[in-house]
Design a protein around this motif. Sequence first.
Motif, short mmCIF file in Angstrom:
data_model
loop_
_atom_site.label_atom_id
_atom_site.label_comp_id
_atom_site.label_asym_id
_atom_site.label_seq_id
_atom_site.Cartn_x
_atom_site.Cartn_y
_atom_site.Cartn_z
N MET A 170 55.13 29.44 24.51
CA MET A 170 54.23 30.57 24.43
C MET A 170 54.01 31.17 25.82
SD MET A 170 53.58 30.48 21.01
CE MET A 170 53.79 32.14 21.42
N HIS A 171 55.04 31.22 26.59
CA HIS A 171 54.92 31.75 27.95
C HIS A 171 54.49 33.21 27.97
CE1 HIS A 171 56.41 28.12 29.74
NE2 HIS A 171 57.45 28.13 28.95
N SER A 172 54.73 33.94 26.89
CA SER A 172 54.36 35.35 26.88
C SER A 172 52.84 35.52 26.97
CB SER A 172 54.90 36.05 25.64
OG SER A 172 54.34 35.50 24.47
N LYS A 173 52.08 34.64 26.33
CA LYS A 173 50.62 34.71 26.41
C LYS A 173 50.14 34.40 27.82
CE LYS A 173 49.78 33.61 21.59
NZ LYS A 173 49.13 32.70 20.65
N GLU A 174 50.76 33.41 28.44
CA GLU A 174 50.40 33.05 29.81
C GLU A 174 50.72 34.21 30.75
OE1 GLU A 174 52.76 29.57 30.05
OE2 GLU A 174 51.26 28.33 29.05
N LYS A 175 51.86 34.84 30.55
CA LYS A 175 52.27 35.96 31.39
C LYS A 175 51.32 37.14 31.19
CE LYS A 175 56.19 38.86 32.58
NZ LYS A 175 57.62 39.12 32.35
N GLU A 176 50.96 37.40 29.94
CA GLU A 176 50.04 38.50 29.65
C GLU A 176 48.70 38.29 30.36
OE1 GLU A 176 47.89 40.69 25.83
OE2 GLU A 176 49.43 39.19 25.48
N MET A 177 48.18 37.07 30.31
CA MET A 177 46.93 36.75 30.99
C MET A 177 47.07 36.94 32.49
SD MET A 177 44.94 33.10 31.35
CE MET A 177 46.28 32.49 32.34
N ASP A 178 48.14 36.41 33.06
CA ASP A 178 48.36 36.52 34.51
C ASP A 178 48.48 37.98 34.95
OD1 ASP A 178 48.27 33.82 35.03
OD2 ASP A 178 50.45 33.56 34.94
N LEU A 179 49.26 38.76 34.23
CA LEU A 179 49.44 40.16 34.61
C LEU A 179 48.13 40.94 34.51
CD1 LEU A 179 52.90 40.96 32.97
CD2 LEU A 179 52.38 40.60 35.40
N PHE A 180 47.35 40.67 33.47
CA PHE A 180 46.06 41.34 33.32
C PHE A 180 45.15 40.99 34.49
CE2 PHE A 180 41.67 41.61 32.00
CZ PHE A 180 41.62 42.85 31.41
N ASN A 181 44.98 39.69 34.77
CA ASN A 181 44.10 39.26 35.85
C ASN A 181 44.61 39.71 37.22
OD1 ASN A 181 42.35 38.08 34.03
ND2 ASN A 181 43.27 36.06 34.22
N ASN A 182 45.93 39.74 37.40
CA ASN A 182 46.49 40.23 38.66
C ASN A 182 46.17 41.70 38.88
OD1 ASN A 182 47.56 37.72 39.13
ND2 ASN A 182 49.65 38.28 38.57
N THR A 183 46.24 42.49 37.81
CA THR A 183 45.91 43.91 37.92
C THR A 183 44.46 44.10 38.32
OG1 THR A 183 47.59 44.50 36.29
CG2 THR A 183 45.82 46.09 36.64
N VAL A 184 43.56 43.34 37.71
CA VAL A 184 42.15 43.41 38.09
C VAL A 184 41.99 43.05 39.56
CG1 VAL A 184 39.86 42.40 37.71
CG2 VAL A 184 41.30 42.95 35.75
N GLY A 185 42.63 41.99 39.99
CA GLY A 185 42.54 41.55 41.39
C GLY A 185 43.08 42.58 42.36
N ARG A 186 44.21 43.20 42.01
CA ARG A 186 44.78 44.24 42.88
C ARG A 186 43.84 45.42 42.99
NH1 ARG A 186 49.49 42.66 40.58
NH2 ARG A 186 49.45 44.29 39.00
N ASN A 187 43.24 45.81 41.87
CA ASN A 187 42.31 46.94 41.89
C ASN A 187 41.09 46.63 42.76
OD1 ASN A 187 43.94 48.53 40.29
ND2 ASN A 187 42.94 47.91 38.40
N VAL A 188 40.64 45.41 42.75
CA VAL A 188 39.52 45.01 43.61
C VAL A 188 39.99 45.03 45.07
CG1 VAL A 188 38.03 43.09 44.29
CG2 VAL A 188 38.30 43.66 41.88
N GLY A 189 41.18 44.54 45.32
CA GLY A 189 41.71 44.46 46.68
C GLY A 189 41.91 45.81 47.33
N ILE A 190 42.17 46.82 46.54
CA ILE A 190 42.38 48.17 47.06
C ILE A 190 41.13 48.71 47.74
CG2 ILE A 190 42.76 50.58 46.33
CD1 ILE A 190 44.74 49.48 44.27
N THR A 191 39.97 48.21 47.34
CA THR A 191 38.71 48.73 47.87
C THR A 191 38.51 48.41 49.34
OG1 THR A 191 37.44 46.76 47.30
CG2 THR A 191 37.62 48.49 45.61
N ASN A 192 39.27 47.43 49.87
CA ASN A 192 39.11 46.99 51.25
C ASN A 192 37.68 46.57 51.56
OD1 ASN A 192 41.82 47.40 52.00
ND2 ASN A 192 41.44 49.57 52.29
N ASN A 193 37.01 46.07 50.56
CA ASN A 193 35.64 45.61 50.71
C ASN A 193 35.62 44.26 51.40
OD1 ASN A 193 33.05 44.34 50.00
ND2 ASN A 193 32.77 46.14 48.72
N GLU A 194 34.63 44.02 52.23
CA GLU A 194 34.54 42.76 52.95
C GLU A 194 34.13 41.60 52.05
OE1 GLU A 194 32.05 43.12 56.39
OE2 GLU A 194 33.06 44.95 57.05
#
Length: 63
Positions: free
Chosen positions: A1-25
């Motif tokens: 069921m690697h597709s579910k794991e990948k879906e979770m990772d990609l979703f959470n990675n996108t959230v993390g990247r969007n937070v990282g773009i803010t350059n917030n301390e």
Amino acid sequence: MHSKEKEMDLFNNTVGRNVGITNNENLRQLILDKLNNGELRYLSSLTSNCLASHESLLINTNQ
């Protein structure tokens, strides 16, 4: 069921990247807030080896 794991990772990675773009301390706190507000996801019903199964569902982190 690697597709579910990948879906979770990609979703959470996108959230993390969007937070990282803010350059917030205070990135750590922003991510913790997203975790506590249910804006990230985890997999339920993992096997004994911590892998996704057919019963695994993506769940918001505040549930």
